[in-house]
Design a protein around this motif. Structure first.
Motif, PDB file in Angstrom:
ATOM      1  N   GLU A   3      81.367 -57.432  27.291  1.00 29.84           N
ATOM      2  CA  GLU A   3      80.572 -56.981  26.146  1.00 29.84           C
ATOM      3  C   GLU A   3      79.886 -58.146  25.455  1.00 29.84           C
ATOM      4  N   THR A   4      80.575 -59.274  25.381  1.00 30.36           N
ATOM      5  CA  THR A   4      80.006 -60.453  24.738  1.00 30.36           C
ATOM      6  C   THR A   4      78.936 -61.103  25.617  1.00 30.36           C
ATOM      7  N   SER A   5      79.123 -61.033  26.932  1.00 25.32           N
ATOM      8  CA  SER A   5      78.212 -61.714  27.859  1.00 25.32           C
ATOM      9  C   SER A   5      76.998 -60.868  28.227  1.00 25.32           C
ATOM     10  N   TYR A   6      77.246 -59.573  28.514  1.00 26.43           N
ATOM     11  CA  TYR A   6      76.163 -58.726  29.012  1.00 26.43           C
ATOM     12  C   TYR A   6      76.135 -57.327  28.388  1.00 26.43           C
ATOM     13  N   GLY A   7      77.046 -57.054  27.488  1.00 23.72           N
ATOM     14  CA  GLY A   7      77.135 -55.727  26.897  1.00 23.72           C
ATOM     15  C   GLY A   7      76.545 -55.657  25.504  1.00 23.72           C
ATOM     16  N   SER A   8      77.129 -54.799  24.673  1.00 17.37           N
ATOM     17  CA  SER A   8      76.577 -54.500  23.355  1.00 17.37           C
ATOM     18  C   SER A   8      76.567 -55.685  22.402  1.00 17.37           C
ATOM     19  N   LYS A   9      77.410 -56.691  22.648  1.00 19.51           N
ATOM     20  CA  LYS A   9      77.485 -57.851  21.762  1.00 19.51           C
ATOM     21  C   LYS A   9      76.655 -59.035  22.273  1.00 19.51           C
ATOM     22  N   GLN A  55      71.674 -58.051  27.770  1.00 22.12           N
ATOM     23  CA  GLN A  55      72.014 -56.629  27.866  1.00 22.12           C
ATOM     24  C   GLN A  55      71.191 -55.933  28.944  1.00 22.12           C
ATOM     25  N   GLU A  56      69.943 -56.333  29.091  1.00 22.91           N
ATOM     26  CA  GLU A  56      69.088 -55.739  30.122  1.00 22.91           C
ATOM     27  C   GLU A  56      69.635 -56.033  31.509  1.00 22.91           C
ATOM     28  N   ILE A  57      70.188 -57.225  31.678  1.00 20.79           N
ATOM     29  CA  ILE A  57      70.839 -57.568  32.953  1.00 20.79           C
ATOM     30  C   ILE A  57      72.109 -56.735  33.110  1.00 20.79           C
ATOM     31  N   GLY A  58      72.881 -56.637  32.030  1.00 20.60           N
ATOM     32  CA  GLY A  58      74.141 -55.905  32.071  1.00 20.60           C
ATOM     33  C   GLY A  58      73.988 -54.439  32.402  1.00 20.60           C
ATOM     34  N   ASP A  59      72.847 -53.859  32.032  1.00 21.01           N
ATOM     35  CA  ASP A  59      72.616 -52.441  32.322  1.00 21.01           C
ATOM     36  C   ASP A  59      72.636 -52.160  33.822  1.00 21.01           C
ATOM     37  N   GLY A  60      72.350 -53.164  34.627  1.00 20.71           N
ATOM     38  CA  GLY A  60      72.312 -52.969  36.071  1.00 20.71           C
ATOM     39  C   GLY A  60      73.561 -53.423  36.787  1.00 20.71           C
TER      40      GLY A  60
END
Length: 250
Positions: free
Chosen positions: A95-101, A107-112
């Motif tokens: 969450e801190t690296s690629y999520g909501s935080k 976050q755009e990377i985390g969505d995939g």
């Protein structure tokens, strides 16, 4: 980027102390050679400087492959009994690296990315191989449970893992692997990929198992025998059989 840091090790053979670079994170997009090393079972291998004994550092790193949509927290096999606590820690890191935080770009990377938690080298290797083979890892775990029902000498139990070890096209190769030594405890065997395709193409009958398997980033049939998840007791083998038999009838 892929990050390494020096660690002091004690040789399990002669007790000599020496230093080696331990991985903290792997970026497979920038370092595909490290991904290859994991698949080849050679990543983080080392040789004692004193007695030349060979051994392998236990995994404890984050693995990122944006191109294949994978983010894996790879942990030592010995931490699996505490997987619920580790899941919380891992989820917070993501969450801190690629999520909501995380920043919007991250976050755009985390969505995939598909988030997974593994314990031990055979498990993280399997997750990478599974994605390479175009296999849904949840359906794969259900296939394993289905296979266990028909095995006369199933080796399921603490320290013994059933792992996908190869994609042969029309067949999938499996092996029983000891968690501590990471060595096969028997011959590899093949299962027709059609058996997997049947489960993957019709997931609805297995909805109950899928829910248990995916209630956190640790997606592995072993969790069903340690504890089904948050607030649920361990799942007796007979209950697994009942769920699968109901799926067969449907």
């Amino acid at each position: 980027m892929s990050l390494f840091h020096p660690v002091n090790l004690v040789c399990p053979a002669c007790n000599a102390v020496f230093t080696m670079p331990a991985v903290g994170s792997v970026n497979a997009d920038r370092r595909p050679d490290l991904r290859d090393d994991i698949l080849n079972d050679s990543f983080q291998d080392t040789v004692c400087e004193a007695c030349e004994a060979e051994f392998r550092l236990q995994p404890e790193f984050n693995y990122l492959d944006v191109g294949r949509g994978q983010w894996i927290a790879a942990m030592p096999a010995g931490r699996m009994p505490d997987y619920l606590e580790v899941e919380d820690q891992v989820s917070e890191v993501f969450e801190t690296s690629y999520g909501s935080k995380a920043p919007k770009a991250a976050q755009e990377i985390g969505d995939g990315l598909t988030v997974r938690l593994t314990f031990g080298w055979p498990a993280v290797r399997e997750k990478i191989l599974t994605r390479e083979a175009g296999i849904d890892d949840v359906a794969l775990e259900i296939l394993k449970l289905d296979m266990l029902r028909n095995m006369e000498n199933a080796r399921i139990g603490p320290g013994n893992e059933l792992r996908l070890v190869g994609d042969m096209g029309a067949d999938l190769a499996f092996a029983w692997i000891a968690s501590d030594s990471e060595e096969s405890t028997g011959d590899e065997f093949l299962v027709a990929r059609y058996a997997y395709d049947t489960i993957a193409s019709d997931p609805e009958p297995y909805a109950a198992l899928r829910e248990d398997l995916t209630d956190g980033p640790f997606v592995d049939m072993q969790k069903l025998y340690v504890g089904r998840g948050r607030g649920a007791p361990p799942l007796p083998e007979t209950d697994v059989d009942a769920i699968l038999e109901e799926a067969d009838e449907e």
